[in-house]
Motif scaffolding. Structure first.
Motif, PDB file in Angstrom:
ATOM      1  N   LYS A   1     -32.040 -43.829  -3.784  1.00 36.42           N
ATOM      2  CA  LYS A   1     -30.621 -43.517  -3.540  1.00 36.42           C
ATOM      3  C   LYS A   1     -30.469 -42.299  -2.632  1.00 36.42           C
ATOM      4  O   LYS A   1     -29.384 -42.018  -2.143  1.00 36.42           O
ATOM      5  N   HIS A   2     -31.525 -41.539  -2.469  1.00 42.07           N
ATOM      6  CA  HIS A   2     -31.563 -40.369  -1.578  1.00 42.07           C
ATOM      7  C   HIS A   2     -30.454 -39.363  -1.879  1.00 42.07           C
ATOM      8  O   HIS A   2     -29.717 -38.942  -0.991  1.00 42.07           O
ATOM      9  N   LEU A   3     -30.363 -39.007  -3.149  1.00 42.06           N
ATOM     10  CA  LEU A   3     -29.404 -37.988  -3.562  1.00 42.06           C
ATOM     11  C   LEU A   3     -29.881 -36.622  -3.085  1.00 42.06           C
ATOM     12  O   LEU A   3     -31.079 -36.355  -3.019  1.00 42.06           O
ATOM     13  N   THR A   4     -28.929 -35.778  -2.770  1.00 43.81           N
ATOM     14  CA  THR A   4     -29.232 -34.428  -2.304  1.00 43.81           C
ATOM     15  C   THR A   4     -28.833 -33.413  -3.363  1.00 43.81           C
ATOM     16  O   THR A   4     -28.135 -33.747  -4.342  1.00 43.81           O
ATOM     17  N   GLU A   5     -29.230 -32.183  -3.138  1.00 44.54           N
ATOM     18  CA  GLU A   5     -28.805 -31.100  -4.031  1.00 44.54           C
ATOM     19  C   GLU A   5     -27.288 -30.965  -3.995  1.00 44.54           C
ATOM     20  O   GLU A   5     -26.673 -30.660  -5.013  1.00 44.54           O
ATOM     21  N   GLN A   6     -26.671 -31.229  -2.869  1.00 45.15           N
ATOM     22  CA  GLN A   6     -25.204 -31.162  -2.782  1.00 45.15           C
ATOM     23  C   GLN A   6     -24.558 -32.245  -3.650  1.00 45.15           C
ATOM     24  O   GLN A   6     -23.553 -31.978  -4.332  1.00 45.15           O
ATOM     25  N   HIS A   7     -25.122 -33.456  -3.636  1.00 39.92           N
ATOM     26  CA  HIS A   7     -24.623 -34.515  -4.527  1.00 39.92           C
ATOM     27  C   HIS A   7     -24.729 -34.062  -5.983  1.00 39.92           C
ATOM     28  O   HIS A   7     -23.789 -34.212  -6.771  1.00 39.92           O
ATOM     29  N   ARG A   8     -25.894 -33.544  -6.328  1.00 40.06           N
ATOM     30  CA  ARG A   8     -26.143 -33.131  -7.707  1.00 40.06           C
ATOM     31  C   ARG A   8     -25.165 -32.046  -8.139  1.00 40.06           C
ATOM     32  O   ARG A   8     -24.547 -32.136  -9.200  1.00 40.06           O
ATOM     33  N   GLN A   9     -24.996 -31.048  -7.308  1.00 44.09           N
ATOM     34  CA  GLN A   9     -24.099 -29.948  -7.670  1.00 44.09           C
ATOM     35  C   GLN A   9     -22.664 -30.421  -7.827  1.00 44.09           C
ATOM     36  O   GLN A   9     -21.966 -29.993  -8.751  1.00 44.09           O
ATOM     37  N   ARG A  10     -22.212 -31.316  -6.951  1.00 47.33           N
ATOM     38  CA  ARG A  10     -20.836 -31.821  -7.057  1.00 47.33           C
ATOM     39  C   ARG A  10     -20.688 -32.646  -8.326  1.00 47.33           C
ATOM     40  O   ARG A  10     -19.696 -32.547  -9.046  1.00 47.33           O
ATOM     41  N   TRP A  11     -21.683 -33.497  -8.623  1.00 45.33           N
ATOM     42  CA  TRP A  11     -21.654 -34.327  -9.827  1.00 45.33           C
ATOM     43  C   TRP A  11     -21.543 -33.434 -11.062  1.00 45.33           C
ATOM     44  O   TRP A  11     -20.685 -33.659 -11.924  1.00 45.33           O
ATOM     45  N   VAL A  12     -22.366 -32.410 -11.139  1.00 53.25           N
ATOM     46  CA  VAL A  12     -22.350 -31.487 -12.277  1.00 53.25           C
ATOM     47  C   VAL A  12     -21.008 -30.769 -12.343  1.00 53.25           C
ATOM     48  O   VAL A  12     -20.393 -30.660 -13.413  1.00 53.25           O
ATOM     49  N   SER A  13     -20.534 -30.286 -11.215  1.00 52.21           N
ATOM     50  CA  SER A  13     -19.265 -29.551 -11.177  1.00 52.21           C
ATOM     51  C   SER A  13     -18.106 -30.411 -11.679  1.00 52.21           C
ATOM     52  O   SER A  13     -17.289 -29.955 -12.502  1.00 52.21           O
ATOM     53  N   LEU A  14     -18.030 -31.650 -11.209  1.00 52.02           N
ATOM     54  CA  LEU A  14     -16.944 -32.535 -11.652  1.00 52.02           C
ATOM     55  C   LEU A  14     -17.078 -32.897 -13.126  1.00 52.02           C
ATOM     56  O   LEU A  14     -16.067 -33.008 -13.838  1.00 52.02           O
ATOM     57  N   LEU A  15     -18.309 -33.072 -13.590  1.00 50.18           N
ATOM     58  CA  LEU A  15     -18.497 -33.397 -15.006  1.00 50.18           C
ATOM     59  C   LEU A  15     -18.059 -32.222 -15.887  1.00 50.18           C
ATOM     60  O   LEU A  15     -17.345 -32.413 -16.881  1.00 50.18           O
ATOM     61  N   LEU A  16     -18.443 -31.025 -15.526  1.00 48.70           N
ATOM     62  CA  LEU A  16     -18.070 -29.858 -16.335  1.00 48.70           C
ATOM     63  C   LEU A  16     -16.568 -29.572 -16.239  1.00 48.70           C
ATOM     64  O   LEU A  16     -15.957 -29.163 -17.229  1.00 48.70           O
ATOM     65  N   GLU A  17     -15.977 -29.818 -15.085  1.00 47.64           N
ATOM     66  CA  GLU A  17     -14.529 -29.686 -14.942  1.00 47.64           C
ATOM     67  C   GLU A  17     -13.827 -30.662 -15.889  1.00 47.64           C
ATOM     68  O   GLU A  17     -12.864 -30.308 -16.575  1.00 47.64           O
ATOM     69  N   THR A  18     -14.326 -31.889 -15.936  1.00 47.43           N
ATOM     70  CA  THR A  18     -13.752 -32.900 -16.824  1.00 47.43           C
ATOM     71  C   THR A  18     -13.975 -32.519 -18.281  1.00 47.43           C
ATOM     72  O   THR A  18     -13.073 -32.691 -19.121  1.00 47.43           O
ATOM     73  N   ALA A  19     -15.149 -31.986 -18.602  1.00 47.30           N
ATOM     74  CA  ALA A  19     -15.428 -31.532 -19.973  1.00 47.30           C
ATOM     75  C   ALA A  19     -14.416 -30.482 -20.404  1.00 47.30           C
ATOM     76  O   ALA A  19     -13.930 -30.498 -21.545  1.00 47.30           O
ATOM     77  N   ASP A  20     -14.065 -29.568 -19.504  1.00 43.13           N
ATOM     78  CA  ASP A  20     -13.052 -28.557 -19.824  1.00 43.13           C
ATOM     79  C   ASP A  20     -11.686 -29.199 -20.028  1.00 43.13           C
ATOM     80  O   ASP A  20     -10.959 -28.850 -20.957  1.00 43.13           O
ATOM     81  N   GLU A  21     -11.337 -30.139 -19.164  1.00 46.06           N
ATOM     82  CA  GLU A  21     -10.027 -30.789 -19.247  1.00 46.06           C
ATOM     83  C   GLU A  21      -9.838 -31.553 -20.552  1.00 46.06           C
ATOM     84  O   GLU A  21      -8.737 -31.566 -21.098  1.00 46.06           O
ATOM     85  N   ILE A  22     -10.884 -32.191 -21.039  1.00 38.63           N
ATOM     86  CA  ILE A  22     -10.739 -32.953 -22.287  1.00 38.63           C
ATOM     87  C   ILE A  22     -11.025 -32.090 -23.515  1.00 38.63           C
ATOM     88  O   ILE A  22     -11.023 -32.574 -24.632  1.00 38.63           O
ATOM     89  N   LYS A  23     -11.283 -30.815 -23.246  1.00 34.91           N
ATOM     90  CA  LYS A  23     -11.552 -29.855 -24.314  1.00 34.91           C
ATOM     91  C   LYS A  23     -12.804 -30.183 -25.115  1.00 34.91           C
ATOM     92  O   LYS A  23     -12.828 -30.082 -26.345  1.00 34.91           O
ATOM     93  N   LEU A  24     -13.853 -30.592 -24.382  1.00 35.50           N
ATOM     94  CA  LEU A  24     -15.168 -30.697 -25.006  1.00 35.50           C
ATOM     95  C   LEU A  24     -15.471 -29.317 -25.568  1.00 35.50           C
ATOM     96  O   LEU A  24     -15.068 -28.317 -24.970  1.00 35.50           O
TER      97      LEU A  24
END
Length: 158
Positions: free
Chosen positions: A83-106
């Motif tokens: 899939k040739h993921l980059t560090e930028q892909h990884r960082q964005r994926w993590v950032s959006l996941l943690l943003e969503t975790a905050d929004e749903i009050k994980l």
């Protein structure tokens, strides 16, 4: 006599399967709106978000739904090959996941978030490594990872 308290799994502390399914549902809505990630995920199966929820939930101590009926650790890693993921892909994926975790009050207590973020960091870094390979040098019977509380050893109840 001291009463012994059972330490909940990360899965239980987070609130169970509905929480993880909601997390991935809302998260992948963001992914599909993101200019960096959308090209990577635009062809994902409609069941992808539920499979990811079940995978993460199982790793964090939830039921073995992913490994018994949806795949295996080996099969999850295979999905990332070439899939040739980059560090930028990884960082964005993590950032959006943690943003969503905050929004749903994980849960945001330091102990839970430390363990949750540690798993997400570990897993996404492995995904990037495997995505830049065309061949998987892994035992197909490799067990699912099991993630616990780590150094804190359990939730802070103080």
């Amino acid at each position: 006599m001291t009463q012994q308290t059972s330490i909940p799994t990360l899965f239980d502390w987070a609130g169970g399967m509905p929480v993880f399914e909601n997390l991935t549902r809302l998260f992948y809505q963001k992914v599909l709106q993101d200019p960096l990630l959308e090209p990577v995920f635009k062809h994902m199966s409609p069941d992808h978000q539920v499979h990811v929820a079940h995978f993460i939930a199982e790793v964090l101590g939830g039921p073995e739904w992913y490994s018994t009926s949806e795949g295996s650790h080996f099969k999850m890693i295979q999905k990332h090959l070439a899939k040739h993921l980059t560090e930028q892909h990884r960082q964005r994926w993590v950032s959006l996941l943690l943003e969503t975790a905050d929004e749903i009050k994980l849960p945001d207590d330091p102990e839970f978030r430390s363990a949750f973020v540690a798993y997400i960091e570990w897993g996404t870094r492995i995904a990037v490594i495997n995505s830049n390979s065309n061949d998987l040098q892994m035992n197909p019977d490799e067990p699912m990872p099991k993630w616990g509380w780590g150094v804190p050893g359990g939730p802070y109840l103080g």
